[in-house]
Design a protein around this motif. Structure first.
Motif, short mmCIF file in Angstrom:
data_model
loop_
_atom_site.label_atom_id
_atom_site.label_comp_id
_atom_site.label_asym_id
_atom_site.label_seq_id
_atom_site.Cartn_x
_atom_site.Cartn_y
_atom_site.Cartn_z
N PHE A 83 3.41 -56.17 3.47
CA PHE A 83 3.95 -56.35 4.89
C PHE A 83 5.33 -57.61 4.78
O PHE A 83 6.36 -58.03 4.99
N VAL A 84 4.53 -58.23 3.67
CA VAL A 84 5.41 -59.63 3.54
C VAL A 84 6.92 -59.01 2.21
O VAL A 84 7.63 -59.87 2.38
N VAL A 85 5.92 -57.91 1.35
CA VAL A 85 7.02 -57.50 0.44
C VAL A 85 8.52 -56.95 1.18
O VAL A 85 10.03 -57.28 0.86
N VAL A 86 7.57 -56.20 1.93
CA VAL A 86 8.62 -55.34 3.01
C VAL A 86 9.64 -56.24 3.61
O VAL A 86 10.47 -55.84 3.38
N LEU A 87 8.85 -57.99 4.10
CA LEU A 87 9.97 -58.49 4.48
C LEU A 87 10.53 -58.79 4.03
O LEU A 87 12.39 -59.07 4.19
N PHE A 88 10.75 -59.13 2.59
CA PHE A 88 11.03 -59.85 1.62
C PHE A 88 12.65 -59.05 1.02
O PHE A 88 13.69 -59.37 1.06
N SER A 89 11.99 -58.11 1.00
CA SER A 89 12.70 -56.85 -0.05
C SER A 89 14.15 -56.96 1.20
O SER A 89 14.87 -56.38 1.37
N VAL A 90 13.97 -56.38 2.80
CA VAL A 90 14.84 -56.44 4.13
C VAL A 90 16.23 -57.67 4.43
O VAL A 90 16.54 -57.16 4.16
N THR A 91 15.67 -58.98 3.73
CA THR A 91 16.35 -60.00 3.91
C THR A 91 16.66 -60.34 2.87
O THR A 91 17.00 -60.93 2.45
N MET A 92 16.37 -59.91 1.26
CA MET A 92 17.29 -59.59 0.27
C MET A 92 18.41 -60.44 0.66
O MET A 92 19.18 -61.25 -0.10
N PRO A 93 19.38 -58.94 1.09
CA PRO A 93 20.65 -59.56 1.04
C PRO A 93 21.61 -60.96 1.76
O PRO A 93 22.44 -61.32 1.47
N MET A 94 20.19 -61.43 2.69
CA MET A 94 21.05 -62.45 3.34
C MET A 94 20.36 -63.62 3.14
O MET A 94 20.33 -64.48 3.10
N ASN A 95 18.95 -63.75 1.67
CA ASN A 95 19.07 -65.02 0.87
C ASN A 95 19.85 -65.26 0.24
O ASN A 95 20.97 -65.11 -0.90
N PRO A 96 20.37 -67.02 0.08
CA PRO A 96 21.77 -67.46 -0.77
C PRO A 96 21.38 -67.11 -2.36
O PRO A 96 22.38 -67.06 -3.40
#
Length: 140
Positions: A83-96
Motif C-alpha cells: 500500500f505504501v509503495v502504491v501511495l508513493f508512486s501515485v504522489t510522485m509528481p507532487m513531490n518537489p
C-alpha cells in the motif's frame, strides 16, 4: 427579410460592446493561488516509473493476502508495504524533490516552430485564449 432600423441599431450596439470587451484579469487572491500551485510534471520516464511502482505495490498486496494462512503478521506487513509503495508512486509528481525526475534540463534548441509550440503548451489556457482574442481584434 431585412432588418428594421431598431434591430440594426441593437446589432451595431452589440458589435460595439463585443469589440470593447477586454479579457478580465483574475482577482489578486486567485492569481496568488495559481502561483502557489505547482504544475504536475508528467514526463514519460516518470509515468513509466509510476506505472511500474503501482504494479509492484499491487503485487505486494496480492502476496500479502495470499500468505495470510501462513503468517498473519507477515501478511499484514507485506500488504502495508504494498500500500505504501502504491501511495508513493501515485504522489510522485507532487513531490518537489522528484519534480524534475525524467525531465532533461539540457534540452536542445530545435526549430523555431517547435520551440514556440513548447512555449504555448507551458502557458495557461486563459493566456492562450487572451492572445487569440488580441490577434483577432488587431486584424479588424
Amino acid at each position: 427579410m431585412g432588418l428594421s432600423e431598431k434591430e440594426k441599431q441593437i446589432l451595431a450596439e452589440m458589435e460595439r460592446q463585443f469589440s470593447d470587451v477586454r479579457v478580465a484579469t483574475p482577482p489578486a487572491e486567485n492569481s496568488s493561488r495559481e502561483e502557489k500551485t505547482q504544475k504536475l510534471n508528467l514526463s514519460p520516464r516518470l509515468l513509466a516509473t509510476m506505472t511500474l511502482l503501482v504494479l509492484v505495490g499491487i503485487a505486494l498486496l496480492v502476496v500479502g493476502i495470499s500468505i495470510w494462512t501462513i503468517s498473519k503478521f507477515l501478511a499484514v506487513a507485506v500488504a502495508v508495504i504494498g500500500f505504501v509503495v502504491v501511495l508513493f508512486s501515485v504522489t510522485m509528481p507532487m513531490n518537489p524533490r522528484l519534480a524534475s525526475f525524467g525531465v532533461n534540463s539540457h534540452k536542445s534548441v530545435g526549430k523555431s516552430k517547435s520551440s514556440s509550440k513548447g512555449s504555448d503548451s507551458r502557458r495557461s489556457f486563459k493566456q492562450r485564449q487572451a492572445d487569440k482574442w488580441d490577434r483577432r481584434n488587431r486584424e479588424r
